[in-house]
Design a protein around this motif. Structure first.
Motif, PDB file in Angstrom:
ATOM      1  N   ASP A 249       0.840  -1.190   0.000  1.00 46.02           N
ATOM      2  CA  ASP A 249       0.000   0.000   0.000  1.00 46.02           C
ATOM      3  C   ASP A 249       0.877   1.242   0.000  1.00 46.02           C
ATOM      4  OD1 ASP A 249      -2.665   1.290   0.316  1.00 46.02           O
ATOM      5  OD2 ASP A 249      -1.780   1.970   2.203  1.00 46.02           O
ATOM      6  N   VAL A 250       0.548   2.187  -0.861  1.00 44.49           N
ATOM      7  CA  VAL A 250       1.376   3.380  -0.981  1.00 44.49           C
ATOM      8  C   VAL A 250       1.122   4.333   0.184  1.00 44.49           C
ATOM      9  CG1 VAL A 250      -0.313   4.602  -2.415  1.00 44.49           C
ATOM     10  CG2 VAL A 250       2.083   5.246  -2.534  1.00 44.49           C
TER      11      VAL A 250
ATOM     12  N   VAL B  12       5.329  10.184  -8.630  1.00 42.55           N
ATOM     13  CA  VAL B  12       3.977   9.625  -8.637  1.00 42.55           C
ATOM     14  C   VAL B  12       4.100   8.133  -8.402  1.00 42.55           C
ATOM     15  CG1 VAL B  12       1.912   9.186 -10.009  1.00 42.55           C
ATOM     16  CG2 VAL B  12       3.061  11.391 -10.168  1.00 42.55           C
ATOM     17  N   VAL B  13       3.294   7.623  -7.451  1.00 44.97           N
ATOM     18  CA  VAL B  13       3.352   6.216  -7.081  1.00 44.97           C
ATOM     19  C   VAL B  13       1.968   5.594  -7.268  1.00 44.97           C
ATOM     20  CG1 VAL B  13       3.978   4.574  -5.280  1.00 44.97           C
ATOM     21  CG2 VAL B  13       5.129   6.770  -5.392  1.00 44.97           C
ATOM     22  N   ILE B  14       1.952   4.369  -7.743  1.00 46.15           N
ATOM     23  CA  ILE B  14       0.707   3.640  -7.983  1.00 46.15           C
ATOM     24  C   ILE B  14       0.766   2.322  -7.227  1.00 46.15           C
ATOM     25  CG2 ILE B  14      -0.780   2.598  -9.735  1.00 46.15           C
ATOM     26  CD1 ILE B  14       0.469   4.489 -11.777  1.00 46.15           C
ATOM     27  N   ASP B  15      -0.312   2.014  -6.484  1.00 47.36           N
ATOM     28  CA  ASP B  15      -0.443   0.657  -5.965  1.00 47.36           C
ATOM     29  C   ASP B  15      -1.656   0.019  -6.648  1.00 47.36           C
ATOM     30  OD1 ASP B  15      -2.707   1.550  -4.635  1.00 47.36           O
ATOM     31  OD2 ASP B  15      -1.770   1.637  -2.673  1.00 47.36           O
ATOM     32  N   ASN B  16      -2.261  -0.995  -6.039  1.00 45.06           N
ATOM     33  CA  ASN B  16      -3.331  -1.692  -6.754  1.00 45.06           C
ATOM     34  C   ASN B  16      -4.690  -1.000  -6.653  1.00 45.06           C
ATOM     35  OD1 ASN B  16      -3.545  -2.236  -4.044  1.00 45.06           O
ATOM     36  ND2 ASN B  16      -4.058  -4.394  -4.301  1.00 45.06           N
ATOM     37  N   ASN B  17      -4.795   0.145  -5.935  1.00 52.27           N
ATOM     38  CA  ASN B  17      -6.051   0.907  -5.961  1.00 52.27           C
ATOM     39  C   ASN B  17      -5.863   2.392  -5.689  1.00 52.27           C
ATOM     40  OD1 ASN B  17      -5.500   0.941  -3.236  1.00 52.27           O
ATOM     41  ND2 ASN B  17      -7.409  -0.037  -2.606  1.00 52.27           N
ATOM     42  N   GLU B  18      -4.632   2.904  -5.780  1.00 53.04           N
ATOM     43  CA  GLU B  18      -4.381   4.317  -5.522  1.00 53.04           C
ATOM     44  C   GLU B  18      -3.367   4.885  -6.510  1.00 53.04           C
ATOM     45  OE1 GLU B  18      -4.038   5.590  -1.137  1.00 53.04           O
ATOM     46  OE2 GLU B  18      -3.485   3.471  -1.108  1.00 53.04           O
ATOM     47  N   ILE B  19      -3.495   6.181  -6.757  1.00 56.04           N
ATOM     48  CA  ILE B  19      -2.477   6.957  -7.460  1.00 56.04           C
ATOM     49  C   ILE B  19      -2.154   8.138  -6.553  1.00 56.04           C
ATOM     50  CG2 ILE B  19      -1.869   8.280  -9.504  1.00 56.04           C
ATOM     51  CD1 ILE B  19      -3.938   6.709 -11.053  1.00 56.04           C
ATOM     52  N   MET B  20      -0.900   8.287  -6.155  1.00 54.07           N
ATOM     53  CA  MET B  20      -0.528   9.337  -5.218  1.00 54.07           C
ATOM     54  C   MET B  20       0.625  10.167  -5.777  1.00 54.07           C
ATOM     55  SD  MET B  20       0.808   9.036  -1.244  1.00 54.07           S
ATOM     56  CE  MET B  20      -0.743   8.331  -0.687  1.00 54.07           C
TER      57      MET B  20
ATOM     58  N   THR C 164       2.719  15.683   0.586  1.00 59.69           N
ATOM     59  CA  THR C 164       1.737  15.680  -0.489  1.00 59.69           C
ATOM     60  C   THR C 164       2.075  16.758  -1.515  1.00 59.69           C
ATOM     61  OG1 THR C 164       0.324  17.212   0.748  1.00 59.69           O
ATOM     62  CG2 THR C 164      -0.077  14.854   1.024  1.00 59.69           C
ATOM     63  N   THR C 165       1.640  16.532  -2.731  1.00 58.24           N
ATOM     64  CA  THR C 165       1.816  17.493  -3.814  1.00 58.24           C
ATOM     65  C   THR C 165       0.663  17.302  -4.792  1.00 58.24           C
ATOM     66  OG1 THR C 165       3.427  18.356  -5.427  1.00 58.24           O
ATOM     67  CG2 THR C 165       3.214  15.988  -5.270  1.00 58.24           C
ATOM     68  N   PRO C 166       0.279  18.334  -5.563  1.00 59.69           N
ATOM     69  CA  PRO C 166      -0.872  18.192  -6.461  1.00 59.69           C
ATOM     70  C   PRO C 166      -0.668  17.103  -7.519  1.00 59.69           C
ATOM     71  CG  PRO C 166      -0.334  20.513  -6.141  1.00 59.69           C
ATOM     72  CD  PRO C 166       0.783  19.721  -5.536  1.00 59.69           C
ATOM     73  N   LEU C 167      -1.758  16.452  -7.865  1.00 54.85           N
ATOM     74  CA  LEU C 167      -1.778  15.477  -8.952  1.00 54.85           C
ATOM     75  C   LEU C 167      -2.583  16.081 -10.091  1.00 54.85           C
ATOM     76  CD1 LEU C 167      -1.264  12.595 -10.086  1.00 54.85           C
ATOM     77  CD2 LEU C 167      -3.432  11.937  -9.016  1.00 54.85           C
ATOM     78  N   TYR C 168      -1.987  16.219 -11.263  1.00 57.38           N
ATOM     79  CA  TYR C 168      -2.630  16.875 -12.389  1.00 57.38           C
ATOM     80  C   TYR C 168      -3.023  15.853 -13.451  1.00 57.38           C
ATOM     81  CZ  TYR C 168      -0.547  21.053 -10.321  1.00 57.38           C
ATOM     82  OH  TYR C 168      -0.177  22.051  -9.447  1.00 57.38           O
ATOM     83  N   LEU C 169      -4.223  16.030 -14.002  1.00 51.64           N
ATOM     84  CA  LEU C 169      -4.693  15.236 -15.128  1.00 51.64           C
ATOM     85  C   LEU C 169      -4.972  16.171 -16.293  1.00 51.64           C
ATOM     86  CD1 LEU C 169      -7.244  12.896 -13.285  1.00 51.64           C
ATOM     87  CD2 LEU C 169      -4.876  12.393 -13.871  1.00 51.64           C
TER      88      LEU C 169
END
Length: 245
Positions: A87-88, A106-114, A121-126
């Protein structure tokens, strides 16, 4: 002191110029590769049927099956299949990481993107430079790590009579109130009135949102239904106005 195969200028203890073919009889004579480095099982292993495994310190680190690569799994189901992560969190974990741990990543686990930056923490942009972002299902949001599961809350409040004030009980520190609609029930316009106007507004008193409503009516008994949308103050950032945080 150096040996060269296919070259008369070996650059190390053993230099091979060209392909290396290793036949491991453990696979019944099938062409294979079984190379180890030192006393630990660190190297390559192949059974000659398109399957290739990479070992590091006696642990299978990667598997190649036909046109698929597996990390943490010997049976990759997709072009790249990563399994066995954790878990991240802000400082560790995850299945896949892009960027240095001590910088923006940016880190990805099996149900999160952080999105992280050196443990914070830092902003995540799409689609930061524009373009649509599509969602195929229901969108749910959680604000921060508090008790609020939804950034938007809709409530209906009831009041009777003119000049009515309703105490919503909602904290002005955590929520911004916006009146989205109202219904005066059986009331109708007071056509003979001279000064009063229908009015409704939300205001803050003692840190709590309150609603004032006044509907001069012909029968003087309006039964109000007031619909309010509460927006969590943590959901967005405002540089001015109420609440500028």
């Amino acid at each position: 002191g150096n040996v060269g195969i296919g070259t008369d200028a070996p650059g190390g203890k053993l230099t091979v110029k060209g392909n290396v073919y290793v036949d491991n009889n453990n696979y019944g004579g099938t062409p294979s590769i079984d190379l180890a480095v030192g006393d630990t099982d660190t190297g390559l292993e192949s059974d000659g049927d398109g399957n290739l495994d990479v070992y590091s310190n006696n642990v299978k680190a990667m598997s190649v099956r036909a046109d698929k690569v597996g990390i943490g799994t010997s049976v990759p189901a997709t072009k790249l299949h990563v399994s066995g992560g954790t878990d991240v969190s802000l400082s560790s974990g995850g299945f896949i990481q892009m960027g240095a741990t001590t910088a923006s990543n940016v880190v990805i686990d099996n149900n999160e993107i952080m999105a992280r930056n050196n443990g914070a923490t830092t902003p995540l942009y799409l689609n930061n430079d524009g373009g649509m972002v599509g969602f195929g299902g229901e969108i749910k949001a959680r604000v921060g790590t508090g008790n609020y599961d939804k950034p938007f809350q809709f409530r209906k409040f009831e009041a009777s009579g003119e000049n009515a004030t309703i105490n919503t009980g909602w904290s002005a520190d955590n929520w911004i109130a916006a009146i989205t609609g109202f219904d005066a029930g059986y009331g109708d316009l007071d056509e003979s009135g001279n000064n009063d106007l229908w009015q409704i507004n939300a205001f803050v008193e003692n840190g709590v949102w309150k609603i004032f409503c006044d509907a001069p009516t012909h029968n003087n008994y309006p039964e109000w239904d007031i619909y309010v949308m509460f927006v969590n103050t943590k959901f967005g950032h405002a540089s001015s106005g109420y609440k500028a945080n």
